[in-house]
Write a protein that holds these residues in place. Structure first.
Motif, PDB file in Angstrom:
ATOM      1  N   LEU A 164       0.747  -1.508   0.100  1.00 10.86           N
ATOM      2  CA  LEU A 164      -0.020  -0.066   0.120  1.00 10.86           C
ATOM      3  C   LEU A 164       0.826   1.276  -0.335  1.00 10.86           C
ATOM      4  N   GLY A 165       0.611   1.840  -1.075  1.00 12.14           N
ATOM      5  CA  GLY A 165       1.683   3.538  -0.922  1.00 12.14           C
ATOM      6  C   GLY A 165       2.770   2.761  -1.982  1.00 12.14           C
ATOM      7  N   SER A 166       2.646   2.194  -3.440  1.00  9.85           N
ATOM      8  CA  SER A 166       3.715   1.784  -3.770  1.00  9.85           C
ATOM      9  C   SER A 166       4.335   2.845  -4.383  1.00  9.85           C
ATOM     10  N   THR A 167       3.877   3.910  -4.178  1.00 13.25           N
ATOM     11  CA  THR A 167       4.375   5.090  -5.681  1.00 13.25           C
ATOM     12  C   THR A 167       5.129   5.977  -4.643  1.00 13.25           C
ATOM     13  N   GLY A 168       5.678   5.514  -3.355  1.00  7.84           N
ATOM     14  CA  GLY A 168       6.377   6.898  -2.249  1.00  7.84           C
ATOM     15  C   GLY A 168       7.598   6.200  -2.264  1.00  7.84           C
ATOM     16  N   THR A 169       8.367   7.055  -0.699  1.00 11.76           N
ATOM     17  CA  THR A 169       9.567   6.635  -1.269  1.00 11.76           C
ATOM     18  C   THR A 169       9.359   4.998  -0.915  1.00 11.76           C
ATOM     19  N   ILE A 170       9.351   4.511   0.555  1.00  9.27           N
ATOM     20  CA  ILE A 170       9.035   3.548   1.332  1.00  9.27           C
ATOM     21  C   ILE A 170       8.253   2.546  -0.100  1.00  9.27           C
ATOM     22  N   GLY A 171       7.776   2.807  -0.134  1.00 10.54           N
ATOM     23  CA  GLY A 171       6.992   1.857  -1.249  1.00 10.54           C
ATOM     24  C   GLY A 171       7.735   1.242  -2.294  1.00 10.54           C
ATOM     25  N   SER A 190      -0.723  -0.199  -4.778  1.00 14.63           N
ATOM     26  CA  SER A 190      -1.975   0.856  -4.165  1.00 14.63           C
ATOM     27  C   SER A 190      -1.097   2.531  -4.446  1.00 14.63           C
ATOM     28  N   CYS A 191      -2.181   3.579  -4.823  1.00 16.33           N
ATOM     29  CA  CYS A 191      -1.237   4.612  -4.686  1.00 16.33           C
ATOM     30  C   CYS A 191      -2.397   5.580  -4.262  1.00 16.33           C
ATOM     31  N   LYS A 192      -2.512   7.138  -4.128  1.00 13.99           N
ATOM     32  CA  LYS A 192      -3.921   8.500  -4.230  1.00 13.99           C
ATOM     33  C   LYS A 192      -3.499   8.941  -5.563  1.00 13.99           C
ATOM     34  N   THR A 193      -2.539   9.254  -6.107  1.00 14.01           N
ATOM     35  CA  THR A 193      -2.700  10.522  -7.846  1.00 14.01           C
ATOM     36  C   THR A 193      -1.989   9.876  -8.606  1.00 14.01           C
ATOM     37  N   ASN A 194      -0.724   8.797  -7.908  1.00 15.36           N
ATOM     38  CA  ASN A 194       0.581   8.771  -9.061  1.00 15.36           C
ATOM     39  C   ASN A 194       0.403   7.488 -10.171  1.00 15.36           C
ATOM     40  N   ASN A 244       2.219  -1.649   4.936  1.00 16.18           N
ATOM     41  CA  ASN A 244       1.214  -0.284   5.112  1.00 16.18           C
ATOM     42  C   ASN A 244       2.007   1.339   4.455  1.00 16.18           C
ATOM     43  N   ALA A 245       2.539   1.495   3.194  1.00 18.02           N
ATOM     44  CA  ALA A 245       3.414   2.674   3.315  1.00 18.02           C
ATOM     45  C   ALA A 245       2.553   4.002   2.698  1.00 18.02           C
ATOM     46  N   ILE A 246       1.611   3.596   3.327  1.00 20.18           N
ATOM     47  CA  ILE A 246       1.537   4.688   3.129  1.00 20.18           C
ATOM     48  C   ILE A 246       0.997   6.512   3.895  1.00 20.18           C
ATOM     49  N   SER A 247       1.377   7.365   3.780  1.00 20.50           N
ATOM     50  CA  SER A 247       1.041   8.203   4.608  1.00 20.50           C
ATOM     51  C   SER A 247       0.235   9.052   5.511  1.00 20.50           C
ATOM     52  N   GLY A 248       0.565   9.154   6.604  1.00 21.58           N
ATOM     53  CA  GLY A 248      -0.666  10.162   7.141  1.00 21.58           C
ATOM     54  C   GLY A 248      -1.611   9.360   7.762  1.00 21.58           C
ATOM     55  N   PHE A 249      -3.089  10.270   8.103  1.00 17.87           N
ATOM     56  CA  PHE A 249      -3.688   9.800   9.007  1.00 17.87           C
ATOM     57  C   PHE A 249      -4.715   8.287   8.111  1.00 17.87           C
ATOM     58  N   LEU A 262       4.242  -2.452   9.503  1.00 15.32           N
ATOM     59  CA  LEU A 262       4.080  -1.095   9.332  1.00 15.32           C
ATOM     60  C   LEU A 262       5.130   0.027   9.181  1.00 15.32           C
ATOM     61  N   ALA A 263       5.017   0.402   7.966  1.00  8.19           N
ATOM     62  CA  ALA A 263       5.597   1.961   8.078  1.00  8.19           C
ATOM     63  C   ALA A 263       4.970   2.912   8.271  1.00  8.19           C
ATOM     64  N   ASN A 264       3.554   2.876   8.103  1.00  8.18           N
ATOM     65  CA  ASN A 264       2.610   4.558   8.559  1.00  8.18           C
ATOM     66  C   ASN A 264       2.457   3.737   9.922  1.00  8.18           C
ATOM     67  N   LYS A 265       3.518   4.846  10.696  1.00  4.35           N
ATOM     68  CA  LYS A 265       3.569   5.059  11.922  1.00  4.35           C
ATOM     69  C   LYS A 265       2.582   6.130  12.898  1.00  4.35           C
ATOM     70  N   VAL A 275       8.128  -1.068  10.735  1.00  7.64           N
ATOM     71  CA  VAL A 275       9.083  -0.812   9.335  1.00  7.64           C
ATOM     72  C   VAL A 275      10.372  -0.368   9.940  1.00  7.64           C
ATOM     73  N   ASP A 276       9.945   0.743   9.923  1.00  8.14           N
ATOM     74  CA  ASP A 276      10.225   2.358  10.989  1.00  8.14           C
ATOM     75  C   ASP A 276      11.709   2.229  11.818  1.00  8.14           C
ATOM     76  N   SER A 277      12.897   2.788  11.048  1.00  9.61           N
ATOM     77  CA  SER A 277      13.819   1.973  11.480  1.00  9.61           C
ATOM     78  C   SER A 277      14.721   1.900  13.239  1.00  9.61           C
ATOM     79  N   MET A 299      13.788  10.556   2.736  1.00  8.84           N
ATOM     80  CA  MET A 299      12.217  10.453   2.421  1.00  8.84           C
ATOM     81  C   MET A 299      11.167  11.538   2.399  1.00  8.84           C
ATOM     82  N   GLY A 300       9.957  11.107   2.095  1.00 10.95           N
ATOM     83  CA  GLY A 300       8.904  11.923   1.468  1.00 10.95           C
ATOM     84  C   GLY A 300       8.385  12.680   2.375  1.00 10.95           C
ATOM     85  N   LYS A 301       8.255  13.877   1.849  1.00 12.61           N
ATOM     86  CA  LYS A 301       7.915  15.643   2.070  1.00 12.61           C
ATOM     87  C   LYS A 301       7.404  15.503   3.348  1.00 12.61           C
TER      88      LYS A 301
HETATM   89  N1  LIG Z   1      10.356   7.790   3.961  1.00 15.32           N
HETATM   90  C1  LIG Z   1      11.161   6.969   4.713  1.00 15.32           C
HETATM   91  O1  LIG Z   1      12.310   6.730   5.094  1.00 15.32           O
HETATM   92  C2  LIG Z   1      10.058   6.607   6.421  1.00 15.32           C
HETATM   93  C3  LIG Z   1       8.813   6.801   6.329  1.00 15.32           C
HETATM   94  N2  LIG Z   1       8.163   5.973   7.241  1.00 15.32           N
HETATM   95  C4  LIG Z   1       6.392   6.391   7.209  1.00 15.32           C
HETATM   96  O2  LIG Z   1       6.711   5.470   6.205  1.00 15.32           O
HETATM   97  C5  LIG Z   1       5.368   5.817   5.577  1.00 15.32           C
HETATM   98  C6  LIG Z   1       5.418   6.561   4.410  1.00 15.32           C
HETATM   99  O3  LIG Z   1       6.659   7.443   4.088  1.00 15.32           O
HETATM  100  P1  LIG Z   1       7.123   8.620   2.977  1.00 15.32           P
HETATM  101  O4  LIG Z   1       7.015   6.428   1.327  1.00 15.32           O
HETATM  102  O5  LIG Z   1       8.410   8.627   3.162  1.00 15.32           O
HETATM  103  O6  LIG Z   1       5.870   9.153   2.548  1.00 15.32           O
HETATM  104  P2  LIG Z   1       5.252   9.432   0.457  1.00 15.32           P
HETATM  105  O7  LIG Z   1       4.925  10.718   0.637  1.00 15.32           O
HETATM  106  O8  LIG Z   1       6.965   9.308   0.011  1.00 15.32           O
HETATM  107  O9  LIG Z   1       4.782   8.610   0.353  1.00 15.32           O
HETATM  108  C7  LIG Z   1       3.280   8.447   0.904  1.00 15.32           C
HETATM  109  C8  LIG Z   1       2.499   7.380  -0.192  1.00 15.32           C
HETATM  110  O10 LIG Z   1       1.099   7.317  -0.010  1.00 15.32           O
HETATM  111  C9  LIG Z   1       0.473   7.591  -0.988  1.00 15.32           C
HETATM  112  N3  LIG Z   1      -0.730   7.867   0.039  1.00 15.32           N
HETATM  113  C10 LIG Z   1      -1.201   9.288  -0.238  1.00 15.32           C
HETATM  114  N4  LIG Z   1      -2.070   9.341   0.624  1.00 15.32           N
HETATM  115  C11 LIG Z   1      -2.816   8.965   0.735  1.00 15.32           C
HETATM  116  C12 LIG Z   1      -4.801   8.356   0.898  1.00 15.32           C
HETATM  117  N5  LIG Z   1      -4.928   8.843   1.188  1.00 15.32           N
HETATM  118  N6  LIG Z   1      -4.190   6.947   0.044  1.00 15.32           N
HETATM  119  C13 LIG Z   1      -3.686   6.061   0.417  1.00 15.32           C
HETATM  120  N7  LIG Z   1      -2.689   6.534  -0.456  1.00 15.32           N
HETATM  121  C14 LIG Z   1      -2.069   7.508  -0.172  1.00 15.32           C
HETATM  122  C15 LIG Z   1       0.843   7.911  -1.621  1.00 15.32           C
HETATM  123  O11 LIG Z   1       0.541   7.782  -3.147  1.00 15.32           O
HETATM  124  P3  LIG Z   1       0.698   9.061  -4.193  1.00 15.32           P
HETATM  125  O12 LIG Z   1       2.256   8.717  -4.518  1.00 15.32           O
HETATM  126  O13 LIG Z   1       0.056   8.732  -4.753  1.00 15.32           O
HETATM  127  O14 LIG Z   1       0.559  10.351  -3.535  1.00 15.32           O
HETATM  128  C16 LIG Z   1       2.545   7.152  -2.345  1.00 15.32           C
HETATM  129  O15 LIG Z   1       2.793   6.066  -3.059  1.00 15.32           O
HETATM  130  C17 LIG Z   1       4.893   7.341   6.549  1.00 15.32           C
HETATM  131  O16 LIG Z   1       4.210   7.554   7.532  1.00 15.32           O
HETATM  132  C18 LIG Z   1       5.869   7.788   6.950  1.00 15.32           C
HETATM  133  O17 LIG Z   1       5.663   8.561   8.567  1.00 15.32           O
HETATM  134  C19 LIG Z   1       8.718   5.453   8.431  1.00 15.32           C
HETATM  135  C20 LIG Z   1      10.008   5.326   8.413  1.00 15.32           C
HETATM  136  C21 LIG Z   1      11.053   6.060   7.426  1.00 15.32           C
END
Ligand SMILES: NC(=O)C1=CN([C@@H]2O[C@H](COP(=O)(O)OP(=O)(O)OC[C@H]3O[C@@H](n4cnc5c(N)ncnc54)[C@H](OP(=O)(O)O)[C@@H]3O)[C@@H](O)[C@H]2O)C=CC1
Ligand SMILES: CC(=O)[C@@H](O)[C@H](O)COP(=O)(O)O
Ligand SMILES: [Mn+2]
Length: 381
Positions: A7-14, A34-38, A94-99, A117-120, A144-146, A198-200
């Motif tokens: 989940l959140g495969s398009t993000g940094t952790i994904g 999965s992703c949100k918009t990318n 679970n690598a989705i960011s936020g709530f 679980l990365a989604n802390k 997953v959090d380091s 990391m993500g923003k």
């Molecule tokens: N980056 C890191 O090194 C670390 C991250 N974490 C935790 O891991 C999680 C992910 O972080 P990170 O990878 O940096 O974040 P990113 O912003 O790089 O990636 C977020 C991912 O979540 C998806 N996403 C965002 N909002 C939603 C939503 N409403 N519904 C579904 N998917 C959504 C995004 O999709 P899209 O691309 O489409 O926007 C993207 O795939 C966070 O909780 C962070 O605290 C923990 C330790 C280290």
């Protein structure tokens, strides 16, 4: 062969998780992403890994998927997440960011799966409920959090002998700054993390130390600790990822270069380990240092101790106010120090609900977002 959903495969952790799967294709098969918009990146990932099913949060770009694929199972929106996860799989990452990661965490646990679980935020806002679901459905959360991955490995089954855990913080890009110096720092400067990419949102949270505050709460729930068993220290090199101090005053710590592929790989391979192509430590070149955290300048740590003691809906309000404030800071609407002021204001206005249900937590999250936005736009609530 373990079947994995990311989940959140398009993000940094994904993306780093997909990199591990790419390099271990004899052990892991990607069956859902999965992703949100990318959607453009999601399409590349579907093609590379031949992924049979996807979930997208926003339906705006759905047409791009339906135009490109005939045999793809597509799930859309929050209401579809449970159905998407029901497919036969071994590990959900679970690598989705936020709530937004909370409901996917709960749905994963209800299925009795291993949850990497990365989604802390899930643990911060609803730690007690998340741990109850884990127990009730005999699922298993692997952090997953380091820092938490390090602590998980350092405890090594000896939970009852823990005196305290020592959570290391890099100190962020503004380590050593005082409040006068912090007043005018820019988003560009705050986004330059000294050791991690990391993500923003999490990068700004590292700069305010809100990330460390969130990690204190995350550790409390993951390892069943009291607030006075959690110590934060600054370790600028991010080589010692955290430590455990036992009752006999012996310490265990986990060291590696700062590369998230190591804890992600462990969460997939546990209880075994997989070979990793990340760099080795150059032991002779190490210069490790530890400092006290400046809680007067970086108030997030003090706040996190208070929030841990109060519990209830406070942690959800803390997270929500921060998400809104970080977004406003990144858009140059508020200054760096305003982030913590927004959080303090919203916490102060909140009527805490003890032992909240998921509905209470969602309501507190929505309320806190509105309160934070009103405060930022100059109105008080
Ligand atoms: N980056 C890191 O090194 C670390 C991250 N974490 C935790 O891991 C999680 C992910 O972080 P990170 O990878 O940096 O974040 P990113 O912003 O790089 O990636 C977020 C991912 O979540 C998806 N996403 C965002 N909002 C939603 C939503 N409403 N519904 C579904 N998917 C959504 C995004 O999709 P899209 O691309 O489409 O926007 C993207 O795939 C966070 O909780 C962070 O605290 C923990 C330790 C280290
Ligand atoms: C990589 C990781 O786990 C981050 O949460 C990291 O901890 C952020 O660095 P800080 O120590 O600066 O918060
Ligand atoms: Mn961390």
């Amino acid at each position: 062969m373990k079947k994995i959903v990311v989940l959140g495969s398009t993000g940094t952790i994904g993306r780093l998780t997909l990199d591990i799967i790419r390099n271990n294709s004899d052990k892991y098969k990607l069956i859902g992403i999965s992703c949100k918009t990318n959607i453009d990146l999601l399409i590349k990932q579907i093609n590379e890994f031949n992924v049979p099913s996807v979930h997208i949060y926003d339906k705006e770009n759905l047409y791009k998927l339906t135009n490109n694929f005939n045999n793809l199972d597509i799930y859309v929106g929050e209401s579809d997440i449970g159905k998407f996860l029901q497919q036969d799989c071994d590990i959900i990452v679970n690598a989705i960011s936020g709530f937004a990661g909370l409901i996917p965490t709960i749905e994963s646990l209800k299925l009795g799966r291993r949850l990497a679980l990365a989604n802390k935020e899930s643990l911060v806002v609803a730690g007690r409920l998340v741990k109850n679901y884990e127990k009730q459905y005999r699922s298993h959360i692997i952090p997953v959090d380091s820092e938490h991955s390090a602590i998980f490995q350092c405890i090594n089954g000896q939970n009852k002998y823990i005196k305290k855990i020592i959570l290391t913080a890099s100190g962020g890009p503004f380590r050593g700054y005082n409040k006068d110096m912090l007043k005018y720092v820019t988003p560009e400067a705050a986004l330059k993390h000294p050791t991690w990419k990391m993500g923003k949102r999490i990068t700004i949270d590292s700069a305010t130390l809100v990330n460390k505050g969130m990690e204190m709460i995350e550790a409390k729930w993951l390892f069943g600790l009291n607030h006075d068993q959690i110590q934060v220290i600054v370790h600028p090199q991010s080589i010692v990822h955290s430590m455990v101090q036992f009752i006999d005053n012996s310490y265990t710590g986990l060291l590696s270069i700062p590369d998230m592929r190591i804890p992600i790989g462990y969460a997939l391979s546990f209880p075994e380990r997989i070979e990793n192509y990340c760099g080795e430590l150059n032991l002779f070149g190490l210069n490790l240092s530890f400092e006290e955290v400046d809680m007067d300048t970086f108030e997030a740590i003090k706040l996190a101790y208070d929030i841990m003691k109060e519990d209830g809906t406070y942690p959800a309000v803390f997270n929500a106010a921060d998400e809104v404030a970080v977004d406003a800071f990144l858009r140059n609407i508020i200054g760096f120090l305003d982030i913590i002021d927004v959080i303090k204001y919203v916490l102060d206005k909140n009527k805490n609900i003890k032992n909240p249900t998921i509905a209470d937590i969602i309501e507190a999250n929505n309320w806190a977002r509105t309160a934070a936005k009103r405060f930022i736009s100059g109105r008080t609530y």
